[in-house]
Design a protein around this motif. Structure first.
Motif, mmCIF file in Angstrom:
data_model
loop_
_atom_site.group_PDB
_atom_site.id
_atom_site.type_symbol
_atom_site.label_atom_id
_atom_site.label_comp_id
_atom_site.label_asym_id
_atom_site.label_seq_id
_atom_site.Cartn_x
_atom_site.Cartn_y
_atom_site.Cartn_z
ATOM 1 N N UNK A 177 0.826 -1.209 0.000
ATOM 2 C CA UNK A 177 0.000 0.000 0.000
ATOM 3 C C UNK A 177 0.857 1.255 0.000
ATOM 4 N N UNK A 178 0.231 2.364 -0.335
ATOM 5 C CA UNK A 178 0.913 3.651 -0.278
ATOM 6 C C UNK A 178 1.199 3.978 1.185
ATOM 7 N N UNK A 179 2.446 4.283 1.485
ATOM 8 C CA UNK A 179 2.829 4.551 2.869
ATOM 9 C C UNK A 179 2.376 5.938 3.302
ATOM 10 N N UNK A 180 1.923 6.066 4.534
ATOM 11 C CA UNK A 180 1.617 7.398 5.058
ATOM 12 C C UNK A 180 2.872 8.261 5.103
ATOM 13 N N UNK A 181 2.703 9.549 4.969
ATOM 14 C CA UNK A 181 3.844 10.462 4.965
ATOM 15 C C UNK A 181 4.631 10.358 6.258
ATOM 16 N N UNK A 182 3.937 10.130 7.370
ATOM 17 C CA UNK A 182 4.627 10.028 8.655
ATOM 18 C C UNK A 182 5.599 8.853 8.682
ATOM 19 N N UNK A 183 5.280 7.775 7.952
ATOM 20 C CA UNK A 183 6.187 6.626 7.880
ATOM 21 C C UNK A 183 7.280 6.872 6.845
ATOM 22 N N UNK A 184 6.904 7.447 5.701
ATOM 23 C CA UNK A 184 7.879 7.710 4.636
ATOM 24 C C UNK A 184 9.040 8.551 5.152
ATOM 25 N N UNK A 185 8.725 9.566 5.932
ATOM 26 C CA UNK A 185 9.758 10.485 6.406
ATOM 27 C C UNK A 185 10.618 9.887 7.510
ATOM 28 N N UNK A 186 10.327 8.657 7.926
ATOM 29 C CA UNK A 186 11.185 7.958 8.886
ATOM 30 C C UNK A 186 12.148 6.995 8.208
ATOM 31 N N UNK A 187 11.966 6.772 6.916
ATOM 32 C CA UNK A 187 12.821 5.842 6.182
ATOM 33 C C UNK A 187 14.076 6.552 5.715
ATOM 34 N N UNK A 188 15.227 6.061 6.160
ATOM 35 C CA UNK A 188 16.483 6.744 5.856
ATOM 36 C C UNK A 188 16.714 6.856 4.359
ATOM 37 N N UNK A 189 16.484 5.762 3.615
ATOM 38 C CA UNK A 189 16.724 5.789 2.179
ATOM 39 C C UNK A 189 15.879 6.827 1.469
ATOM 40 N N UNK A 190 14.625 6.960 1.886
ATOM 41 C CA UNK A 190 13.742 7.933 1.272
ATOM 42 C C UNK A 190 14.175 9.352 1.612
ATOM 43 N N UNK A 191 14.521 9.588 2.872
ATOM 44 C CA UNK A 191 14.948 10.928 3.292
ATOM 45 C C UNK A 191 16.210 11.352 2.549
ATOM 46 N N UNK A 192 17.157 10.431 2.398
ATOM 47 C CA UNK A 192 18.388 10.746 1.660
ATOM 48 C C UNK A 192 18.066 11.060 0.211
ATOM 49 N N UNK A 193 17.180 10.258 -0.388
ATOM 50 C CA UNK A 193 16.787 10.511 -1.775
ATOM 51 C C UNK A 193 16.148 11.885 -1.918
ATOM 52 N N UNK A 194 15.228 12.230 -1.019
ATOM 53 C CA UNK A 194 14.559 13.523 -1.088
ATOM 54 C C UNK A 194 15.556 14.671 -0.965
ATOM 55 N N UNK A 195 16.508 14.528 -0.047
ATOM 56 C CA UNK A 195 17.494 15.594 0.152
ATOM 57 C C UNK A 195 18.389 15.745 -1.071
ATOM 58 N N UNK A 196 18.884 14.636 -1.597
ATOM 59 C CA UNK A 196 19.772 14.684 -2.760
ATOM 60 C C UNK A 196 19.022 15.220 -3.974
ATOM 61 N N UNK A 197 17.784 14.750 -4.167
ATOM 62 C CA UNK A 197 16.994 15.210 -5.312
ATOM 63 C C UNK A 197 16.773 16.715 -5.242
ATOM 64 N N UNK A 198 16.442 17.225 -4.065
ATOM 65 C CA UNK A 198 16.181 18.649 -3.915
ATOM 66 C C UNK A 198 17.452 19.469 -4.143
ATOM 67 N N UNK A 199 18.564 19.010 -3.596
ATOM 68 C CA UNK A 199 19.820 19.738 -3.759
ATOM 69 C C UNK A 199 20.236 19.794 -5.229
#
Length: 251
Positions: A177-199
């Motif tokens: 299922x689609x993960x809730x945002x509260x769970x997504x933002x706890x996943x290290x791999x996702x957070x790193x991806x978001x930071x790198x993508x934004x930079x």
């Protein structure tokens, strides 16, 4: 009369079917259709149209922010430009890079959503891209072209699955299922991806440099598409089961 079989002769082995080979390109039809349309448009612009015809083509089908301020009057292309611009590209490197990313992120998403929902998702994230771009540059006169806004939306959607994939039956698709945002933002791999993508987007956009791409990079459009895909995926996902997450997750 048939001759008796010699017991010393081995029985013929049953014919075994050759092992199935996975195709090198296993793209969903809807993704392949988008790639073909982009390629055809690129070839027409660069090899069939005269410079004057190409200028008219761009003015009618690319997204030009200043045309939406009302100072140039009304034409029917105002309704179509926010969608047709995504099928146009400024150069070979531009279209090549976008099509590679489209195949990578669009294929699993199309397998998950289905053709119709994927097409609507593509249109919605592309529209969100030009909406943010127009909000930040309402009087811009440079045409905006390219599918990267919608592709950024697909990257945002991928983050909502935590980049989990399901490769059953030879098909790649986002799993679970689609993960809730509260769970997504706890996943290290996702957070790193978001930071790198934004930079990367801010750096290439603000510095005005991207390898092999001519002209300014519309980082605002990328962010608009990404945000729309990240927050709006559930509206398109036919496998959404909200009650399960709402009852198990409290934020």
């Amino acid at each position: 009369m048939s001759e008796p079989q010699n017991p010393s002769q081995p029985e013929p082995a049953e014919a075994m079917p050759p092992p199935a080979r996975e195709p090198v390109f296993n793209l969903p039809p809807i993704v392949l259709a988008v790639i073909v349309i982009c390629a055809v448009v690129y070839l027409i612009e660069n090899y069939l149209l005269t410079p004057a015809q190409d200028n008219a083509f761009v003015s009618n089908f690319a997204f030009i922010p200043v045309l939406y301020t009302g100072q140039y009057g009304f034409d029917w292309f105002l309704f179509t430009r926010p969608f047709t611009y995504a099928f146009m590209h400024g150069g070979f490197a531009h279209i090549a890079i976008n099509m590679v990313w489209l195949a990578a992120f669009g294929s699993p998403l199309a397998n998950r959503l289905g053709a119709l929902r994927f097409a609507l998702f593509f249109a919605a994230t592309g529209l969100a891209s030009v909406a943010l771009f127009w909000a930040m540059h309402p009087y811009g006169e440079a045409p905006l072209v390219g599918a990267s806004g919608a592709i950024s939306g697909m990257m945002g959607a991928a983050a909502r699955f935590g980049f989990r994939t399901d490769r059953l039956a030879g098909k790649a698709g986002f799993a679970g299922p689609v993960l809730p945002i509260s769970i997504v933002l706890r996943l290290r791999g996702v957070v790193i991806f978001l930071a790198v993508w934004m930079i990367i987007n801010l750096a290439t956009g603000l510095l005005g440099f991207a390898p092999g791409v001519d002209g300014q990079v519309a980082w605002e459009a990328h962010i608009g598409g990404f945000v729309a895909g990240f927050f709006g995926l559930r509206w398109f996902d036919r496998g959404w089961q909200a009650p399960e997450w709402e009852t198990s997750e409290r934020t």
